[in-house]
Enzyme design. Sequence first.
Site, short mmCIF file in Angstrom:
data_model
loop_
_atom_site.label_atom_id
_atom_site.label_comp_id
_atom_site.label_asym_id
_atom_site.label_seq_id
_atom_site.Cartn_x
_atom_site.Cartn_y
_atom_site.Cartn_z
N LYS A 282 1.07 -1.66 -0.15
CA LYS A 282 -0.03 -0.14 0.11
C LYS A 282 0.92 0.93 0.03
O LYS A 282 2.22 1.47 0.86
CB LYS A 282 -0.67 -0.23 1.07
CG LYS A 282 -1.86 0.96 0.97
CD LYS A 282 -2.85 0.54 2.12
CE LYS A 282 -4.27 0.66 1.79
NZ LYS A 282 -5.30 0.68 3.15
N GLU A 367 -18.81 -5.66 10.69
CA GLU A 367 -19.93 -4.55 11.21
C GLU A 367 -20.52 -5.77 12.24
O GLU A 367 -21.21 -5.61 13.26
CB GLU A 367 -20.14 -3.42 10.19
CG GLU A 367 -19.74 -2.28 10.49
CD GLU A 367 -17.92 -2.52 9.10
OE1 GLU A 367 -19.18 -3.65 8.62
OE2 GLU A 367 -17.76 -1.93 8.79
N ARG A 395 -24.79 -2.13 7.87
CA ARG A 395 -25.55 -4.40 7.45
C ARG A 395 -25.69 -4.32 8.22
O ARG A 395 -25.43 -6.22 8.03
CB ARG A 395 -23.81 -4.37 6.31
CG ARG A 395 -22.94 -3.69 7.09
CD ARG A 395 -21.30 -4.36 6.18
NE ARG A 395 -21.79 -4.22 4.96
CZ ARG A 395 -20.72 -4.91 4.56
NH1 ARG A 395 -19.67 -5.64 4.91
NH2 ARG A 395 -20.63 -4.99 3.08
C1 LIG Z 1 -18.63 -2.30 4.96
C2 LIG Z 1 -17.44 -1.19 5.04
N1 LIG Z 1 -17.08 -1.14 6.23
C3 LIG Z 1 -15.71 -0.08 6.56
C4 LIG Z 1 -15.50 0.83 5.19
C5 LIG Z 1 -14.16 1.47 5.54
N2 LIG Z 1 -12.68 1.25 4.55
C6 LIG Z 1 -12.76 1.71 3.13
S1 LIG Z 1 -11.79 1.11 2.74
C7 LIG Z 1 -11.14 -0.11 3.09
C8 LIG Z 1 -9.57 -0.48 3.99
C9 LIG Z 1 -9.83 -1.77 2.90
O1 LIG Z 1 -8.95 -2.70 3.26
P1 LIG Z 1 -8.65 -3.75 2.17
O2 LIG Z 1 -9.64 -4.32 1.92
O3 LIG Z 1 -7.17 -4.30 2.09
O4 LIG Z 1 -8.03 -2.97 0.74
P2 LIG Z 1 -7.17 -1.61 0.25
O5 LIG Z 1 -6.96 -0.36 0.93
O6 LIG Z 1 -6.01 -2.22 1.54
O7 LIG Z 1 -6.64 -2.22 -0.95
C10 LIG Z 1 -12.05 0.33 4.96
C11 LIG Z 1 -12.05 -0.75 6.18
C12 LIG Z 1 -16.31 0.14 3.74
N3 LIG Z 1 -15.99 0.75 2.95
N4 LIG Z 1 -16.78 -0.91 4.56
MG LIG Z 2 -5.46 -4.00 2.14
#
Ligand SMILES: Cc1ncc(C[n+]2csc(CCOP(=O)(O)OP(=O)(O)O)c2C)c(N)n1
Ligand SMILES: [Mg+2]
Length: 626
Positions: A282, A367, A395
């Site tokens: 990242k 969640e 959700r």
């Molecule tokens: C249901 C839900 N909870 C929380 C979020 C907030 N959120 C957006 S991206 C993220 C982290 C995602 O991590 P990952 O899937 O590993 O993707 P990366 O950013 O590492 O590419 C979070 C917690 C969300 N979009 N949807």
């Molecule tokens: Mg990730």
Amino acid sequence: MGLLEQITGPARLRTLTIAQTEQLAAEIREFLVQAVSRTGGHLGPNLGVVELTIAMHRVFSSPTDTFVFDTGHQSYVHKLLTGRQDFSRLRRHDGLSGYPSRAESEHDVVENSHASTALSWADGIAKANALKGSLDRHVVAVIGDGALTGGMAWEAINNIAGSTDERLVIVVNDNGRSYAPTIGGLAHHLDTLRTTRGYEQVLSWGKRTLKRSGLPGRVTYDALHGLKKGIKDVVAPQGMFEDLGLKYIGPVDGHDVAALERSLSAARAFGGPVLVHVMTEKGRGYSPAEQDVADRFHAVGQIHPETGLPVAPSRFGWTSVFADEIVAIGRRRPDVVAITAAMLNPVGLAPFQAEFPHRTFDVGIAEQHAVTSAAGMAFAGMHPVVAVYATFLNRAFDQVLMDVALHRAGVTFVLDRAGITGDDGASHNGVWDLAMLRIVPGLRLAAPRDESTLRAALRAAVDVDDAPTVVRYPKGSVGPDLVAVDELDGVDVLARHEPGDGEERRVLVVGIGSMAQTALGLGEKLAALGLGCTVVSPTWVLPVPSALVKSAGEHDLVVTIEDGLADGGVGALVRERAAEAGVRTPVHTVGLPTAFLPHASREQVAEGNRLTVPDITADVLRLLGG
Ligand SMILES: Cc1ncc(C[n+]2csc(CCOP(=O)(O)OP(=O)(O)O)c2C)c(N)n1
Ligand SMILES: [Mg+2]
Ligand SMILES: CC(=O)[C@@H](O)[C@H](O)COP(=O)(O)O
């Protein structure tokens, strides 16, 4: 002219040599840093998927093959490669969305920014393709290691793993992080493959020696890469994906286009569901992000491209107030514990964790689990505070209803980003909670208007041990305290204006939460027109305070203003309760439409939906007959 500006679509991409793709990747990174520094957005995630997205578009043929991005915040590179390179108004009105958008491109499918949905989308599309005999069409779903901690992803994997005819490629984009390092057993399992010394030694040996020995060496290296199973048996436990019956390829270096293309091509040729485990970084290629230990520039505001430092002061005043008050509460209440769904910093729980590490729980992007595990903690004597963005509580509605409220559990929900969030678009606006939660029996909800009422609401909420409590507030800076001049049975009165000469009509204006400021402005405007006006700001709005119903009967019109749905929100409930009490005063509810509102500023949404003082004033005059 650089390569990027020559890429008008994926077809042009396929004409490049590997060396050119590496040059293109460098150009894309430079573009992203410069563009996102100006507008804000998801810089870190997109810097991590540059090579992956290039390889996907070279091996597969979107839109014939369908690309699905989980959460969608990492789709900027996809946009750049599919003819969208004007990022000057990213996430702004009339600019590119920060997520896939069907209106923007035939290459985009999933617009929902709620995590962990991609594999279900992909399973459905692949099933339909199989039913239609379209076995030449693949579905490629990119899901992050963070999104893979969401339960819905495993519901999908359970269905996909048993399939034999789904042309479905699951790309796990494993950068080891959500915002912070991804938690839980799954992350550990994925990590085992990333960090096991033996695997790394074997891999680096393979890279060093075999790659240098011409084609035979490369083939051997690929075979070594392909024989992950053997390596895993030696240095890591058997892959759980294969245990589930899902073909596994990887782990693959997610910044090596050639290796990615080999693995994706192998996946494409397999003929059934395949999981390709891709290891990425990242924030890759941008040293401020690579060095950022917090969240690797997951979501940034405007920053200086060279330093990564914020251009504007912190955007999150409400969050800071919560962050401070919850620590004070934690100090005097050892039973209070905090739960986050992979968003410790964004919801403001980092200070609480620093002081109470054993009372802070990050459950991953989960969640539903957060809410029901909170019900369990309440049963066992704790008072959980579940801090999430308002839109993400959607959700976990059933868990709030049937695990917390049904059992009268003392759980406090803190909903940040309630109301219009603006730049994140339709699925991020936190506008559903008031209408959604008003039907939960026993639930009490506070919508504070400023810092003082937020602190008071939090303190009161954690004192309730036999029902769910909710405290909701918007994204961004918190205005000055709005001091009450009086109170009506516990409801703060912010202003009273007597009717002008010859005027007897009086309007009760109910400002809900941060809309209290708008309510005050409306009161002043109506007073200037000679109308009598009482401006009130109830902190606790569910259940509807009886004082509001009583006061409604003493006015000629009630106007409620909320940053939630006008249909079925708090204002509508005031109308219902007044009618039940025989109060005949009309109630005009001002709020957001039951609609998906595209990315735009809060001001633009207000103007577009008649939420401004002039608009509401015109409504009042019309309703009072001029
Ligand atoms: C249901 C839900 N909870 C929380 C979020 C907030 N959120 C957006 S991206 C993220 C982290 C995602 O991590 P990952 O899937 O590993 O993707 P990366 O950013 O590492 O590419 C979070 C917690 C969300 N979009 N949807
Ligand atoms: Mg990730
Ligand atoms: C994609 C996602 O859900 C988060 O990254 C979100 O975009 C962050 O929003 P804020 O910028 O309001 O913290």
